[in-house]
Design a protein around this motif. Structure first.
Motif, PDB file in Angstrom:
ATOM      1  N   PRO A 130      -0.441 -22.481  27.708  1.00  0.00           N
ATOM      2  CA  PRO A 130       0.467 -21.341  27.864  1.00  0.00           C
ATOM      3  C   PRO A 130      -0.142 -20.227  28.710  1.00  0.00           C
ATOM      4  N   PRO A 131       0.696 -19.392  29.311  1.00  0.00           N
ATOM      5  CA  PRO A 131       0.181 -18.200  29.993  1.00  0.00           C
ATOM      6  C   PRO A 131      -0.631 -17.367  29.014  1.00  0.00           C
ATOM      7  N   TYR A 132      -1.846 -16.932  29.424  1.00  0.00           N
ATOM      8  CA  TYR A 132      -2.664 -16.168  28.477  1.00  0.00           C
ATOM      9  C   TYR A 132      -3.330 -14.945  29.107  1.00  0.00           C
ATOM     10  N   ILE A 133      -2.840 -14.493  30.259  1.00  0.00           N
ATOM     11  CA  ILE A 133      -3.392 -13.275  30.848  1.00  0.00           C
ATOM     12  C   ILE A 133      -2.942 -12.071  30.014  1.00  0.00           C
ATOM     13  N   LEU A 187       2.173 -15.536  34.488  1.00  0.00           N
ATOM     14  CA  LEU A 187       0.956 -15.813  33.724  1.00  0.00           C
ATOM     15  C   LEU A 187       0.720 -14.820  32.604  1.00  0.00           C
ATOM     16  N   TRP A 188       1.608 -13.839  32.458  1.00  0.00           N
ATOM     17  CA  TRP A 188       1.435 -12.824  31.413  1.00  0.00           C
ATOM     18  C   TRP A 188       1.639 -13.441  30.037  1.00  0.00           C
ATOM     19  N   GLY A 189       0.639 -13.258  29.185  1.00  0.00           N
ATOM     20  CA  GLY A 189       0.723 -13.788  27.827  1.00  0.00           C
ATOM     21  C   GLY A 189       0.960 -12.725  26.779  1.00  0.00           C
ATOM     22  N   ASN A 246      -1.806 -13.808  23.750  1.00  0.00           N
ATOM     23  CA  ASN A 246      -1.534 -14.970  22.889  1.00  0.00           C
ATOM     24  C   ASN A 246      -0.101 -15.017  22.364  1.00  0.00           C
ATOM     25  N   ASP A 247       0.818 -14.271  22.989  1.00  0.00           N
ATOM     26  CA  ASP A 247       2.192 -14.231  22.483  1.00  0.00           C
ATOM     27  C   ASP A 247       2.837 -15.609  22.404  1.00  0.00           C
ATOM     28  N   LEU A 248       2.754 -16.376  23.482  1.00  0.00           N
ATOM     29  CA  LEU A 248       3.418 -17.681  23.504  1.00  0.00           C
ATOM     30  C   LEU A 248       2.711 -18.681  22.591  1.00  0.00           C
ATOM     31  N   ASP A 295      -7.443 -12.854  22.353  1.00  0.00           N
ATOM     32  CA  ASP A 295      -7.392 -12.644  20.908  1.00  0.00           C
ATOM     33  C   ASP A 295      -7.324 -13.955  20.117  1.00  0.00           C
ATOM     34  N   PRO A 296      -8.304 -14.836  20.308  1.00  0.00           N
ATOM     35  CA  PRO A 296      -8.302 -16.078  19.531  1.00  0.00           C
ATOM     36  C   PRO A 296      -8.488 -15.851  18.042  1.00  0.00           C
TER      37      PRO A 296
END
Length: 238
Positions: A110-113, A125-127, A132-134, A155-156
């Motif tokens: 997923p996009p994670y920027i 690419l915005w996450g 981590n939204d998606l 933010d894992p």
């Protein structure tokens, strides 16, 4: 059956998905039911996986017309269009549409920027604010198994704790160090990454970060509980 070797940016994702699917072939049951994919990109990584695993079928969804066009061309070039379908549309609206085959496994890079808003070099690419939204939305969708990329600066900590709250365990993962590219290096993105790291919810070096592709499962019969090891691999205290 073998995994592929690719020099492109998504090589780690494709190789890791291939390895995890092979290792957990029987438990995930992908030879009898298709997988769904959140975000296709150019499809080259997973098309190579499908090519290397003859029993694998994947239904993929992407909101970008340009990506879907390129993806379909790459899938056709590899001769796997009968087992790797690419649809234009929102994954969360279409992946579980009534009338389709039952699906228990979802995959995603997923996009994670992370950034305060989507006004970045490549908005696709915005996450979200923490990146981590998606990923969180995918975990909340309720699949039995989720194979997804987890970036050390997105933010894992919240991703792993939310997964646990939802009944998932981290069965296994493959981690790799990556250098910042142009999108991670954008000043507003760098500043947001610094905030996440300062809060103790992520890790990044001066010009590097870690990405792991992890298998999350709700199935009690699949052994493994490696959430702490995943966080340590992402350079975070467990």
């Amino acid at each position: 059956m073998s995994c592929f070797s690719s020099a492109d940016e998504s090589a780690h994702y494709g190789f890791s998905v291939c390895m995890l699917l092979q290792q957990y072939r029987e438990q995930l049951g992908w030879e009898t039911a298709p997988l769904v994919e959140l975000g296709t990109g150019d499809a080259s990584a997973i098309a190579d996986v499908v090519q290397g695993l003859p029993g694998l079928r994947v239904r993929s969804y992407d909101i970008s017309e340009d990506s879907v066009r390129k993806a379909r061309a790459n899938v056709a070039e590899r001769g796997v269009a009968d087992r790797y379908t690419v649809e234009l549309g929102d994954f969360f609206d279409q992946a579980d549409a009534a009338g389709g085959e039952p699906v228990t496994t979802a995959i995603a890079n997923p996009p994670y920027i992370p950034a305060p808003d989507r006004d970045i070099l490549m908005p696709e690419l915005w996450g979200g604010v923490r990146g981590n939204d998606l990923t969180l939305q995918l975990l909340k969708a309720g699949y039995d198994h989720v194979v997804t990329a987890v970036a050390s600066y997105a933010d894992p900590v919240t991703t792993v704790s939310t997964a646990a709250d939802l009944g998932y365990r981290v069965v296994n993962f493959l981690a790799m160090g990556l250098d910042y590219g142009p999108y991670s290096s954008e000043p507003k993105v760098r500043e947001q990454i610094r905030r996440i790291v300062a809060e103790g919810r992520g890790w990044a070096g001066d010009d590097e970060y870690m990405v792991a592709v992890a298998l999350f499962t709700k199935d009690p019969d699949i052994p493994g509980d490696r959430a702490d090891q995943l966080l340590r691999a992402l350079q975070l205290p467990a």
